[in-house]
Design a protein around this motif. Sequence first.
Motif, PDB file in Angstrom:
ATOM      1  N   LEU A   9       0.820  -1.215   0.000  1.00 57.15           N
ATOM      2  CA  LEU A   9       0.000   0.000   0.000  1.00 57.15           C
ATOM      3  C   LEU A   9       0.856   1.269   0.000  1.00 57.15           C
ATOM      4  N   ALA A  10       1.947   1.272   0.752  1.00 53.25           N
ATOM      5  CA  ALA A  10       2.804   2.466   0.812  1.00 53.25           C
ATOM      6  C   ALA A  10       3.396   2.779  -0.564  1.00 53.25           C
ATOM      7  N   PHE A  11       3.926   1.759  -1.236  1.00 50.76           N
ATOM      8  CA  PHE A  11       4.518   1.964  -2.552  1.00 50.76           C
ATOM      9  C   PHE A  11       3.459   2.392  -3.562  1.00 50.76           C
ATOM     10  N   ALA A  12       2.245   1.841  -3.460  1.00 48.76           N
ATOM     11  CA  ALA A  12       1.169   2.228  -4.364  1.00 48.76           C
ATOM     12  C   ALA A  12       0.782   3.691  -4.159  1.00 48.76           C
ATOM     13  N   LEU A  13       0.712   4.135  -2.906  1.00 47.14           N
ATOM     14  CA  LEU A  13       0.368   5.534  -2.637  1.00 47.14           C
ATOM     15  C   LEU A  13       1.453   6.481  -3.139  1.00 47.14           C
ATOM     16  N   VAL A  14       2.708   6.122  -2.926  1.00 43.19           N
ATOM     17  CA  VAL A  14       3.821   6.935  -3.427  1.00 43.19           C
ATOM     18  C   VAL A  14       3.787   6.971  -4.952  1.00 43.19           C
ATOM     19  N   SER A  15       3.420   5.876  -5.571  1.00 45.55           N
ATOM     20  CA  SER A  15       3.350   5.825  -7.036  1.00 45.55           C
ATOM     21  C   SER A  15       2.260   6.731  -7.582  1.00 45.55           C
ATOM     22  N   VAL A  16       1.141   6.833  -6.891  1.00 42.67           N
ATOM     23  CA  VAL A  16       0.083   7.742  -7.324  1.00 42.67           C
ATOM     24  C   VAL A  16       0.609   9.174  -7.323  1.00 42.67           C
ATOM     25  N   VAL A  17       1.317   9.551  -6.257  1.00 45.72           N
ATOM     26  CA  VAL A  17       1.852  10.910  -6.153  1.00 45.72           C
ATOM     27  C   VAL A  17       2.885  11.165  -7.254  1.00 45.72           C
ATOM     28  N   PHE A  18       3.832  10.231  -7.439  1.00 42.68           N
ATOM     29  CA  PHE A  18       4.862  10.429  -8.459  1.00 42.68           C
ATOM     30  C   PHE A  18       4.298  10.387  -9.868  1.00 42.68           C
ATOM     31  N   GLY A  19       3.305   9.549 -10.114  1.00 38.17           N
ATOM     32  CA  GLY A  19       2.684   9.517 -11.431  1.00 38.17           C
ATOM     33  C   GLY A  19       2.019  10.839 -11.766  1.00 38.17           C
ATOM     34  N   ALA A  20       1.304  11.399 -10.804  1.00 36.34           N
ATOM     35  CA  ALA A  20       0.673  12.707 -11.012  1.00 36.34           C
ATOM     36  C   ALA A  20       1.734  13.789 -11.200  1.00 36.34           C
ATOM     37  N   PHE A  21       2.812  13.712 -10.419  1.00 37.70           N
ATOM     38  CA  PHE A  21       3.928  14.658 -10.523  1.00 37.70           C
ATOM     39  C   PHE A  21       4.521  14.641 -11.932  1.00 37.70           C
ATOM     40  N   LEU A  22       4.749  13.448 -12.468  1.00 33.79           N
ATOM     41  CA  LEU A  22       5.330  13.336 -13.804  1.00 33.79           C
ATOM     42  C   LEU A  22       4.371  13.795 -14.896  1.00 33.79           C
ATOM     43  N   LEU A  23       3.085  13.520 -14.733  1.00 29.71           N
ATOM     44  CA  LEU A  23       2.114  13.985 -15.726  1.00 29.71           C
ATOM     45  C   LEU A  23       2.018  15.513 -15.727  1.00 29.71           C
ATOM     46  N   ILE A  24       2.093  16.118 -14.557  1.00 31.21           N
ATOM     47  CA  ILE A  24       2.096  17.583 -14.486  1.00 31.21           C
ATOM     48  C   ILE A  24       3.345  18.133 -15.173  1.00 31.21           C
ATOM     49  N   GLY A  25       4.495  17.506 -14.899  1.00 27.31           N
ATOM     50  CA  GLY A  25       5.739  17.950 -15.530  1.00 27.31           C
ATOM     51  C   GLY A  25       5.720  17.799 -17.036  1.00 27.31           C
ATOM     52  N   ALA A  26       5.127  16.729 -17.527  1.00 27.03           N
ATOM     53  CA  ALA A  26       5.070  16.505 -18.972  1.00 27.03           C
ATOM     54  C   ALA A  26       4.112  17.471 -19.657  1.00 27.03           C
ATOM     55  N   SER A  27       3.138  17.976 -18.915  1.00 23.65           N
ATOM     56  CA  SER A  27       2.156  18.881 -19.529  1.00 23.65           C
ATOM     57  C   SER A  27       2.627  20.331 -19.543  1.00 23.65           C
ATOM     58  N   ARG A  28       3.703  20.651 -18.865  1.00 25.72           N
ATOM     59  CA  ARG A  28       4.209  22.027 -18.810  1.00 25.72           C
ATOM     60  C   ARG A  28       5.153  22.287 -19.972  1.00 25.72           C
ATOM     61  N   ARG A  29       5.010  23.426 -20.607  1.00 30.49           N
ATOM     62  CA  ARG A  29       5.832  23.759 -21.764  1.00 30.49           C
ATOM     63  C   ARG A  29       7.130  24.449 -21.377  1.00 30.49           C
ATOM     64  N   GLY A  30       7.218  25.013 -20.205  1.00 27.61           N
ATOM     65  CA  GLY A  30       8.417  25.738 -19.799  1.00 27.61           C
ATOM     66  C   GLY A  30       9.457  24.815 -19.195  1.00 27.61           C
ATOM     67  N   ASN A  31      10.372  25.422 -18.473  1.00 35.58           N
ATOM     68  CA  ASN A  31      11.462  24.663 -17.862  1.00 35.58           C
ATOM     69  C   ASN A  31      11.051  23.924 -16.602  1.00 35.58           C
ATOM     70  N   LEU A  32       9.824  24.097 -16.132  1.00 38.29           N
ATOM     71  CA  LEU A  32       9.371  23.357 -14.961  1.00 38.29           C
ATOM     72  C   LEU A  32       9.433  21.852 -15.235  1.00 38.29           C
ATOM     73  N   GLY A  33       8.958  21.419 -16.395  1.00 38.89           N
ATOM     74  CA  GLY A  33       9.030  20.006 -16.758  1.00 38.89           C
ATOM     75  C   GLY A  33      10.463  19.517 -16.853  1.00 38.89           C
ATOM     76  N   HIS A  34      11.348  20.355 -17.342  1.00 40.97           N
ATOM     77  CA  HIS A  34      12.773  20.029 -17.438  1.00 40.97           C
ATOM     78  C   HIS A  34      13.334  19.698 -16.052  1.00 40.97           C
ATOM     79  N   TYR A  35      13.081  20.581 -15.086  1.00 40.30           N
ATOM     80  CA  TYR A  35      13.593  20.362 -13.730  1.00 40.30           C
ATOM     81  C   TYR A  35      12.884  19.211 -13.024  1.00 40.30           C
ATOM     82  N   MET A  36      11.590  19.055 -13.282  1.00 39.66           N
ATOM     83  CA  MET A  36      10.848  17.956 -12.668  1.00 39.66           C
ATOM     84  C   MET A  36      11.356  16.607 -13.173  1.00 39.66           C
ATOM     85  N   ASN A  37      11.657  16.506 -14.462  1.00 39.00           N
ATOM     86  CA  ASN A  37      12.165  15.250 -15.010  1.00 39.00           C
ATOM     87  C   ASN A  37      13.563  14.939 -14.489  1.00 39.00           C
TER      88      ASN A  37
END
Length: 157
Positions: free
Chosen positions: A56-84
């Motif tokens: 359960l802990a790893f699954a919850l962390v994965s939800v957070v990181f998956g959302a984090f990466l999707l937000i980073g991929a949707s940004r056109r500026g350097n925010l996605g660069h630093y997030m990746n």
Amino acid sequence: MAHIPVNHPARPLYRVLSGLIGLYILVFGVYGVFLTWGDGLFSREGKWVLGLRTDLAFALVSVVFGAFLLIGASRRGNLGHYMNLTAGAVFLVTGILMMAVLQTSANILNFSMSTVIVSMLFGLILLATGLYDKVGTDEHAEDERRRRNHPVAEAHR
């Protein structure tokens, strides 16, 4: 000194790659939370989700990181660069640390060797996408290209 490319022509492809990794991790996390909801947070029961062992802990962390990466991929500026770049380093360090404690009681995220390999692979891909996803002005990109193609001429200016 190495220079990070600015406005790389394959930038959309790299953003799609990081988005696909984020989507996989988000789906893995949501399905993992659904599958392990009644178990303890750090249960070692060996539940498998999309080819990876989880709790359960790893699954919850994965939800957070998956959302984090999707937000980073949707940004056109350097925010996605630093997030990746950050996410790639986190995945690599997590993979190495969890491999070190794989067969011990310190394996709190219930990693298996396949999970370690996927974590390292995702970390390398995210680092690569972070390195080639930098955005800048056209003048900055041209200066960077000129320095990269003619480093000696630029040093004598």
